[in-house]
Design a protein around this motif. Structure first.
Motif, mmCIF file in Angstrom:
data_model
loop_
_atom_site.group_PDB
_atom_site.id
_atom_site.type_symbol
_atom_site.label_atom_id
_atom_site.label_comp_id
_atom_site.label_asym_id
_atom_site.label_seq_id
_atom_site.Cartn_x
_atom_site.Cartn_y
_atom_site.Cartn_z
ATOM 1 N N LEU A 15 0.826 -1.202 0.000
ATOM 2 C CA LEU A 15 0.000 0.000 0.000
ATOM 3 C C LEU A 15 0.862 1.255 0.000
ATOM 4 O O LEU A 15 2.052 1.209 0.301
ATOM 5 C CB LEU A 15 -0.934 -0.016 1.214
ATOM 6 C CG LEU A 15 -1.903 -1.196 1.238
ATOM 7 C CD1 LEU A 15 -2.633 -1.258 2.574
ATOM 8 C CD2 LEU A 15 -2.892 -1.116 0.085
ATOM 9 N N ILE A 21 -3.985 3.655 6.789
ATOM 10 C CA ILE A 21 -4.591 2.355 6.530
ATOM 11 C C ILE A 21 -5.623 2.091 7.622
ATOM 12 O O ILE A 21 -5.337 2.269 8.803
ATOM 13 C CB ILE A 21 -3.526 1.238 6.524
ATOM 14 C CG1 ILE A 21 -2.488 1.510 5.435
ATOM 15 C CG2 ILE A 21 -4.178 -0.132 6.350
ATOM 16 C CD1 ILE A 21 -1.273 0.599 5.521
ATOM 17 N N SER A 68 2.077 4.670 6.947
ATOM 18 C CA SER A 68 2.557 3.295 7.082
ATOM 19 C C SER A 68 4.052 3.211 7.338
ATOM 20 O O SER A 68 4.748 2.396 6.752
ATOM 21 C CB SER A 68 2.181 2.512 5.832
ATOM 22 O OG SER A 68 0.811 2.594 5.616
#
Length: 73
Positions: A15, A21, A68
């Protein structure tokens, strides 16, 4: 064996690292969901908001991994 950890690490790595997320999992009150919650917490996810009951009537929560940067966990 660590399969869940490996799968989650791979999924996060696929991702956009600049995007947050979100995952939906069991609420902290659900003892059967402790392992899943621990895995997400170990990766840096935090409870974001209540997600109500799933189709089986089990309380769920949306968890957030803000940016992330935790891929190396």
């Amino acid at each position: 064996m660590g399969y869940g950890r490996q799968l989650l690490k791979f999924a996060i790595s696929e991702l956009n690292p600049r995007e947050s997320i979100f995952v939906q999992t069991f609420d902290g009150s659900v003892s059967e969901g402790k392992a899943a919650r621990k895995l997400y917490l170990d990766f840096g996810f935090t409870d974001f908001k209540d997600a109500g009951l799933n189709p089986a009537g089990i309380p769920t929560v949306i968890m957030l991994l803000a940016n992330s940067k935790y891929i190396g966990v």
